[in-house]
Design a protein around this motif. Structure first.
Motif, PDB file in Angstrom:
ATOM      1  N   ASP A 256       0.823  -1.208   0.000  1.00 24.07           N
ATOM      2  CA  ASP A 256       0.000   0.000   0.000  1.00 24.07           C
ATOM      3  C   ASP A 256       0.858   1.260   0.000  1.00 24.07           C
ATOM      4  O   ASP A 256       0.564   2.229  -0.710  1.00 24.07           O
ATOM      5  CB  ASP A 256      -0.945   0.012   1.206  1.00 24.07           C
ATOM      6  CG  ASP A 256      -2.022  -1.062   1.125  1.00 24.07           C
ATOM      7  OD1 ASP A 256      -2.212  -1.618   0.020  1.00 24.07           O
ATOM      8  OD2 ASP A 256      -2.645  -1.355   2.170  1.00 24.07           O
ATOM      9  N   THR A 257       1.922   1.255   0.798  1.00 24.41           N
ATOM     10  CA  THR A 257       2.820   2.412   0.853  1.00 24.41           C
ATOM     11  C   THR A 257       3.464   2.651  -0.502  1.00 24.41           C
ATOM     12  O   THR A 257       3.536   3.792  -0.973  1.00 24.41           O
ATOM     13  CB  THR A 257       3.907   2.181   1.921  1.00 24.41           C
ATOM     14  OG1 THR A 257       3.276   1.970   3.178  1.00 24.41           O
ATOM     15  CG2 THR A 257       4.838   3.367   2.015  1.00 24.41           C
TER      16      THR A 257
ATOM     17  N   LYS B   5       2.320   1.737  -3.476  1.00 25.96           N
ATOM     18  CA  LYS B   5       1.305   2.227  -4.413  1.00 25.96           C
ATOM     19  C   LYS B   5       1.037   3.712  -4.209  1.00 25.96           C
ATOM     20  O   LYS B   5       0.922   4.477  -5.168  1.00 25.96           O
ATOM     21  CB  LYS B   5       0.002   1.438  -4.250  1.00 25.96           C
ATOM     22  CG  LYS B   5       0.022   0.078  -4.878  1.00 25.96           C
ATOM     23  CD  LYS B   5      -1.314  -0.616  -4.688  1.00 25.96           C
ATOM     24  CE  LYS B   5      -1.282  -2.028  -5.246  1.00 25.96           C
ATOM     25  NZ  LYS B   5      -2.556  -2.726  -5.006  1.00 25.96           N
ATOM     26  N   LYS B   6       0.940   4.126  -2.954  1.00 20.12           N
ATOM     27  CA  LYS B   6       0.670   5.531  -2.642  1.00 20.12           C
ATOM     28  C   LYS B   6       1.822   6.416  -3.125  1.00 20.12           C
ATOM     29  O   LYS B   6       1.604   7.482  -3.697  1.00 20.12           O
ATOM     30  CB  LYS B   6       0.479   5.695  -1.131  1.00 20.12           C
ATOM     31  CG  LYS B   6      -0.157   7.008  -0.737  1.00 20.12           C
ATOM     32  CD  LYS B   6      -0.387   7.081   0.763  1.00 20.12           C
ATOM     33  CE  LYS B   6      -1.407   6.053   1.189  1.00 20.12           C
ATOM     34  NZ  LYS B   6      -1.757   6.133   2.603  1.00 20.12           N
ATOM     35  N   GLN B   7       3.059   5.968  -2.918  1.00 20.40           N
ATOM     36  CA  GLN B   7       4.209   6.749  -3.377  1.00 20.40           C
ATOM     37  C   GLN B   7       4.254   6.822  -4.897  1.00 20.40           C
ATOM     38  O   GLN B   7       4.608   7.863  -5.463  1.00 20.40           O
ATOM     39  CB  GLN B   7       5.505   6.148  -2.829  1.00 20.40           C
ATOM     40  CG  GLN B   7       5.682   6.365  -1.350  1.00 20.40           C
ATOM     41  CD  GLN B   7       6.894   5.642  -0.792  1.00 20.40           C
ATOM     42  OE1 GLN B   7       7.463   4.766  -1.417  1.00 20.40           O
ATOM     43  NE2 GLN B   7       7.272   6.022   0.421  1.00 20.40           N
TER      44      GLN B   7
ATOM     45  N   GLU C 246       1.682   6.791  -6.874  1.00 16.51           N
ATOM     46  CA  GLU C 246       0.622   7.697  -7.316  1.00 16.51           C
ATOM     47  C   GLU C 246       1.056   9.157  -7.225  1.00 16.51           C
ATOM     48  O   GLU C 246       0.636   9.985  -8.026  1.00 16.51           O
ATOM     49  CB  GLU C 246      -0.634   7.492  -6.461  1.00 16.51           C
ATOM     50  CG  GLU C 246      -1.366   6.207  -6.752  1.00 16.51           C
ATOM     51  CD  GLU C 246      -2.500   5.944  -5.761  1.00 16.51           C
ATOM     52  OE1 GLU C 246      -2.727   6.783  -4.853  1.00 16.51           O
ATOM     53  OE2 GLU C 246      -3.149   4.896  -5.892  1.00 16.51           O
ATOM     54  N   HIS C 247       1.894   9.483  -6.253  1.00  9.23           N
ATOM     55  CA  HIS C 247       2.340  10.866  -6.054  1.00  9.23           C
ATOM     56  C   HIS C 247       3.664  11.162  -6.754  1.00  9.23           C
ATOM     57  O   HIS C 247       4.222  12.245  -6.573  1.00  9.23           O
ATOM     58  CB  HIS C 247       2.467  11.165  -4.559  1.00  9.23           C
ATOM     59  CG  HIS C 247       1.157  11.100  -3.840  1.00  9.23           C
ATOM     60  ND1 HIS C 247       0.113  11.956  -4.115  1.00  9.23           N
ATOM     61  CD2 HIS C 247       0.703  10.256  -2.875  1.00  9.23           C
ATOM     62  CE1 HIS C 247      -0.917  11.655  -3.343  1.00  9.23           C
ATOM     63  NE2 HIS C 247      -0.588  10.623  -2.584  1.00  9.23           N
TER      64      HIS C 247
END
Length: 140
Positions: free
Chosen positions: A64-65, A67-69, A71-72
């Motif tokens: 999850d971490t 994926k979030k990174q 995306e940004h």
């Protein structure tokens, strides 16, 4: 760590011989910390029945971490504007050659412009330079 030895004590051997063999092997077995460092035992205080679930949760959190990174993450155009990525569309294997070619082309262009610049006497006759600003006299 000593290499593993195979206990060849016969099952028909006396109980004392078997006990001595077992004691010998217990003395040479690796300690708990060594097994944790070799990833044979998990380094955790969680009950064994919950260790697999804990590992899966840790893996999911890392996913999850990531994926979030991602995306940004800035777009390629932003990285080019900030001079982090080159503006070229050449393949990565060719980018070094492209930079070298660009550098040589820039040097050739500069040499060409230097050769075509006007002579100091022309600049003095046009009133662009004074006699005191003549570069030939300044360097002497």
């Amino acid at each position: 760590m000593a290499p593993l030895e195979i206990d060849e004590t016969s099952l028909a051997a006396s109980p004392i011989e078997r006990r001595n063999s077992l004691e010998k092997h217990l003395l040479t077995r690796p300690d708990r910390q060594d097994l944790k460092e070799r990833h044979i035992l998990l380094d955790t205080d969680v009950a064994p029945s919950l260790q697999a679930a804990r590992q899966e949760l840790a893996r999911q959190r890392a996913t999850d971490t990531l994926k979030k990174q991602l995306e940004h993450r800035p777009e390629r155009e932003q990285l080019v504007e900030r001079n982090i990525l080159p503006a070229t569309n050449a393949a990565p294997a060719l980018q070094a050659n492209a930079r070298e070619l660009e550098k040589h082309m820039l040097a050739d262009n500069l040499d060409h412009k230097i050769q075509k610049r006007p002579q100091p006497e022309d600049l003095i006759s046009q009133g662009i330079l004074n006699e005191e600003e003549d570069p030939r006299k300044l360097s002497v």
